[in-house]
Design a protein around this motif. Structure first.
Motif, PDB file in Angstrom:
ATOM      1  N   LYS B  53      47.015  -5.182 -11.859  1.00  0.00           N
ATOM      2  CA  LYS B  53      46.613  -6.014 -10.724  1.00  0.00           C
ATOM      3  C   LYS B  53      47.723  -6.243  -9.704  1.00  0.00           C
ATOM      4  CE  LYS B  53      42.897  -8.325 -13.215  1.00  0.00           C
ATOM      5  NZ  LYS B  53      42.255  -9.606 -13.615  1.00  0.00           N
ATOM      6  N   ASP B  54      48.843  -5.544  -9.851  1.00  0.00           N
ATOM      7  CA  ASP B  54      49.945  -5.639  -8.897  1.00  0.00           C
ATOM      8  C   ASP B  54      50.066  -4.336  -8.126  1.00  0.00           C
ATOM      9  OD1 ASP B  54      51.870  -7.425 -11.330  1.00  0.00           O
ATOM     10  OD2 ASP B  54      50.766  -8.232  -9.603  1.00  0.00           O
ATOM     11  N   THR B  55      49.726  -4.377  -6.838  1.00  0.00           N
ATOM     12  CA  THR B  55      49.777  -3.174  -6.027  1.00  0.00           C
ATOM     13  C   THR B  55      50.423  -3.476  -4.682  1.00  0.00           C
ATOM     14  OG1 THR B  55      47.593  -3.505  -5.018  1.00  0.00           O
ATOM     15  CG2 THR B  55      47.660  -2.303  -7.105  1.00  0.00           C
ATOM     16  N   ASP B  56      50.861  -2.424  -4.007  1.00  0.00           N
ATOM     17  CA  ASP B  56      51.460  -2.591  -2.694  1.00  0.00           C
ATOM     18  C   ASP B  56      51.191  -1.345  -1.868  1.00  0.00           C
ATOM     19  OD1 ASP B  56      54.692  -3.973  -1.639  1.00  0.00           O
ATOM     20  OD2 ASP B  56      52.768  -3.766  -0.603  1.00  0.00           O
ATOM     21  N   LYS B  57      51.317  -1.514  -0.543  1.00  0.00           N
ATOM     22  CA  LYS B  57      51.013  -0.413   0.369  1.00  0.00           C
ATOM     23  C   LYS B  57      52.181   0.534   0.505  1.00  0.00           C
ATOM     24  CE  LYS B  57      47.853  -3.186   3.192  1.00  0.00           C
ATOM     25  NZ  LYS B  57      47.577  -3.698   4.550  1.00  0.00           N
ATOM     26  N   GLY B  58      51.817   1.807   0.785  1.00  0.00           N
ATOM     27  CA  GLY B  58      52.805   2.783   1.161  1.00  0.00           C
ATOM     28  C   GLY B  58      52.743   3.039   2.651  1.00  0.00           C
ATOM     29  N   LYS B  70      43.735  -1.860 -15.722  1.00  0.00           N
ATOM     30  CA  LYS B  70      44.349  -1.539 -16.998  1.00  0.00           C
ATOM     31  C   LYS B  70      45.629  -0.760 -16.745  1.00  0.00           C
ATOM     32  CE  LYS B  70      40.791   0.796 -18.438  1.00  0.00           C
ATOM     33  NZ  LYS B  70      39.902   1.614 -19.331  1.00  0.00           N
ATOM     34  N   THR B  71      46.582  -0.867 -17.650  1.00  0.00           N
ATOM     35  CA  THR B  71      47.852  -0.154 -17.472  1.00  0.00           C
ATOM     36  C   THR B  71      47.630   1.334 -17.277  1.00  0.00           C
ATOM     37  OG1 THR B  71      49.028  -1.764 -18.818  1.00  0.00           O
ATOM     38  CG2 THR B  71      50.067   0.391 -18.559  1.00  0.00           C
TER      39      THR B  71
END
Lengths: 110, 112
Positions: B53-58, B70-71
């Motif tokens: 649940k941890d994401t970021d933009k490129g 899920k992992t």
């Protein structure tokens, strides 16, 4: 953003000739990585350089990291048909991301 | 290759349709990445994840969303595909404790 220039974009060599690709950055790098991608394949990690002036060899491949840690090169001695592909450098600044160069596509003329 | 699989491997779709690409890893790596590869541009980062649940933009995230519930799975969604999203999409993982990345086999997407 962080950028790295890679040259040349294409290189055609006769089998047995040498090949070199270069990566240049305007800022000092913490490290640089090199990847190879065969035609139709996926990038595969080759090596990481960390130290200023570092030189590493893998059989016919020689990797160098500049003294100022702003440039790097990959040199292949006596190319073979198995060397065909695109070679990428990739840089990071200690964060979670890599920035890839645009790659050098190597073709071999038998 | 670090147990990374991508599905589908090839897809043809029409403009305006939603598309979801899946990346699956078997080695419990924390970091996962989605790239697109286009001639003359090399590999460009779309989104990445540093945990469930941890994401970021490129650098090229517009038009894309991701999810990681899920992992082992990292999904890339094109909500409404456009022809400019025709590309080869690669998933990658970062080996824990290093900055080295290992790539999946790629998905070739054609948007008509």
């Amino acid at each position: 953003g962080q950028q790295v220039m890679q040259i040349p974009q294409y290189q055609h060599v006769q089998e047995g000739e040498d090949f070199t690709t270069y990566c240049n950055s305007s800022t000092t790098l913490s490290n640089i990585q090199w990847y190879k991608q065969r035609p139709g394949g996926h990038p595969v990690f080759l090596i990481q350089l960390v130290k200023s002036g570092e030189v590493k060899k893998q059989k016919r491949l020689t990797f160098q990291f500049g003294e100022a840690k702003k440039n790097s090169s990959l040199h292949i001695t006596a190319t073979q048909t198995t060397d065909v592909g695109t070679y990428f450098c990739a840089i990071s600044f200690g964060n979670e991301k890599l920035t890839f160069g645009t790659g050098t596509r190597l073709t071999i003329i038998p | 290759d670090a147990g990374i699989t991508q599905s589908p491997r090839h897809k043809v779709t029409e403009t305006g349709t939603p598309v979801t690409l899946r990346c699956h890893q078997t080695e419990n790596h924390r970091y996962m990445y989605w790239y697109r590869q286009d001639p003359g541009h090399g590999l460009r980062l779309i989104h990445y994840s540093y945990g469930v649940k941890d994401t970021d933009k490129g650098e090229v995230s517009d038009g894309y969303s991701v999810s990681r519930s899920k992992t082992e799975d990292f999904l890339l969604t094109l909500e409404s595909a456009t022809s400019s999203q025709t590309s080869v999409y690669f998933c990658a993982i970062r080996v824990t404790g290093t900055e080295t990345q290992y790539f999946g086999p790629g998905t070739r997407l054609l948007v008509l």
